[in-house]
Design an enzyme around this catalytic site. Sequence first.
Site, PDB file in Angstrom:
ATOM      1  N   THR A 154       0.853  -1.200   0.000  1.00 30.31           N
ATOM      2  CA  THR A 154       0.000   0.000   0.000  1.00 30.31           C
ATOM      3  C   THR A 154       0.881   1.239   0.000  1.00 30.31           C
ATOM      4  OG1 THR A 154      -1.754  -1.116   1.184  1.00 30.31           O
ATOM      5  CG2 THR A 154      -1.620   1.245   1.531  1.00 30.31           C
ATOM      6  N   ARG A 182     -14.162  -8.075   0.641  1.00 30.93           N
ATOM      7  CA  ARG A 182     -13.370  -7.747   1.830  1.00 30.93           C
ATOM      8  C   ARG A 182     -13.050  -6.233   1.837  1.00 30.93           C
ATOM      9  NH1 ARG A 182      -7.693  -5.943   2.492  1.00 30.93           N
ATOM     10  NH2 ARG A 182      -7.202  -6.393   4.644  1.00 30.93           N
ATOM     11  N   SER A 184     -10.681  -3.146   3.028  1.00 29.68           N
ATOM     12  CA  SER A 184      -9.345  -2.783   3.501  1.00 29.68           C
ATOM     13  C   SER A 184      -9.442  -1.690   4.566  1.00 29.68           C
ATOM     14  CB  SER A 184      -8.547  -2.262   2.303  1.00 29.68           C
ATOM     15  OG  SER A 184      -7.475  -1.477   2.734  1.00 29.68           O
ATOM     16  N   ASP A 185      -8.386  -1.536   5.342  1.00 30.98           N
ATOM     17  CA  ASP A 185      -8.340  -0.440   6.331  1.00 30.98           C
ATOM     18  C   ASP A 185      -8.079   0.927   5.683  1.00 30.98           C
ATOM     19  OD1 ASP A 185      -5.602  -1.634   5.828  1.00 30.98           O
ATOM     20  OD2 ASP A 185      -5.070   0.248   6.818  1.00 30.98           O
ATOM     21  N   THR A 203      -0.028   0.999   6.762  1.00 30.80           N
ATOM     22  CA  THR A 203       0.036  -0.142   5.847  1.00 30.80           C
ATOM     23  C   THR A 203       0.184  -1.399   6.692  1.00 30.80           C
ATOM     24  OG1 THR A 203       1.218  -1.148   3.999  1.00 30.80           O
ATOM     25  CG2 THR A 203       2.546   0.114   5.540  1.00 30.80           C
ATOM     26  N   GLY A 204      -0.063  -2.545   6.079  1.00 28.16           N
ATOM     27  CA  GLY A 204       0.034  -3.801   6.827  1.00 28.16           C
ATOM     28  C   GLY A 204      -1.230  -4.608   6.629  1.00 28.16           C
ATOM     29  N   VAL A 205      -1.507  -5.496   7.560  1.00 33.11           N
ATOM     30  CA  VAL A 205      -2.710  -6.330   7.456  1.00 33.11           C
ATOM     31  C   VAL A 205      -3.910  -5.505   7.937  1.00 33.11           C
ATOM     32  CG1 VAL A 205      -3.838  -8.428   8.284  1.00 33.11           C
ATOM     33  CG2 VAL A 205      -1.390  -8.444   7.738  1.00 33.11           C
ATOM     34  N   GLY A 206      -4.807  -5.215   6.996  1.00 34.28           N
ATOM     35  CA  GLY A 206      -5.925  -4.319   7.288  1.00 34.28           C
ATOM     36  C   GLY A 206      -6.718  -4.725   8.514  1.00 34.28           C
TER      37      GLY A 206
HETATM   38  N1  ASP Z   1      -3.544  -2.426   4.484  1.00 28.13           N
HETATM   39  C1  ASP Z   1      -3.820  -3.015   3.207  1.00 28.13           C
HETATM   40  C2  ASP Z   1      -5.009  -3.919   3.314  1.00 28.13           C
HETATM   41  O1  ASP Z   1      -5.104  -4.681   4.246  1.00 28.13           O
HETATM   42  C3  ASP Z   1      -2.670  -3.792   2.632  1.00 28.13           C
HETATM   43  C4  ASP Z   1      -1.335  -3.109   2.719  1.00 28.13           C
HETATM   44  O2  ASP Z   1      -1.108  -2.215   3.530  1.00 28.13           O
HETATM   45  O3  ASP Z   1      -0.455  -3.469   1.950  1.00 28.13           O
HETATM   46  O4  ASP Z   1      -5.813  -3.916   2.415  1.00 28.13           O
END
Ligand code: ASP
Length: 280
Positions: A154, A182, A184-185, A203-206
């Site tokens: 992201t 789904r 995203s955050d 960024t990371g796991v939403g």
């Molecule tokens: N945060 C994003 C999501 O979960 C993915 C990412 O940050 O790369 O959609």
Amino acid sequence: MKIIIHGGFFSESSTHLETKIAKQEALKKIASSGFEYLKTHTALETVVFTVSLLEDNPLFNAGIGSQIQSDGKIRMSASLMDGETQKMSGVINIEEVKNPIQVAEKLLSYDDKILGGEGAIQFARENGFNIFSTEIPQRKEEYLAKKQSKGLGTVGCVALDGNGKLAVATSTGGKGFEIPGRISDSATVAGNYANSHCAVSCTGVGEDIVSGAVAAKIVCRVSDGQTIQQAFHKTFNELLPFDGFAGAIGIDQLGNICHQNSHPTMVFASFDGDIYEIFN
Ligand code: ASP
């Protein structure tokens, strides 16, 4: 004036040195271009400009470089927030648009500020946004091999302009191989939040970012008097009990820049006209 950008977590970079270097070089150039732009534009205009550059670069998981979902389609999410007015706008699971962040910008002047799915696509069409296939061969190969590329990449930008105003923008192609529908955050206050005290992009796991309400918590803590460093540390400590996978960048109203990530593979760059920093 300050600017900081991120290009997400680079799993590909841990295995491919060339990719990592290419991404770092791209971030360096884009941070400099964003800073040049900031000299004559507001923070809000600058975050849209800079995130558009990141969306236009296929190295990153946003815009034309977006990941493919489990049904073979690309759906993107993006949002921005003006720290001065505290207005946020965004698009969730939009398709076939080159620059989702520009659709989010357009929505800022509407009463209905966050659109999802079909409605967002329809709005983009009606407003003449560049509709085209965002798919790049590398993502297609990953999809055909039925593997989740985990290319969490992201993009985001936080800027403080010459008038002391803050703004933030974040754009994503998602996690890759997710169930259609789904969320995203990146177009929520957990992934992208700003007020006049602080602005943060994640960024990371939403799912983890939403559980930790990361951006909103950091901004809230700075507003209540913590330093930006304290606010980042406390918020990241609260991810530990569930091993939350997240990274964030932020700037406070005094121009202090902060960044932290729970798993040290996030790449980002900051530039203030003088000192250039690149991390990872
Ligand atoms: N945060 C994003 C999501 O979960 C993915 C990412 O940050 O790369 O959609």
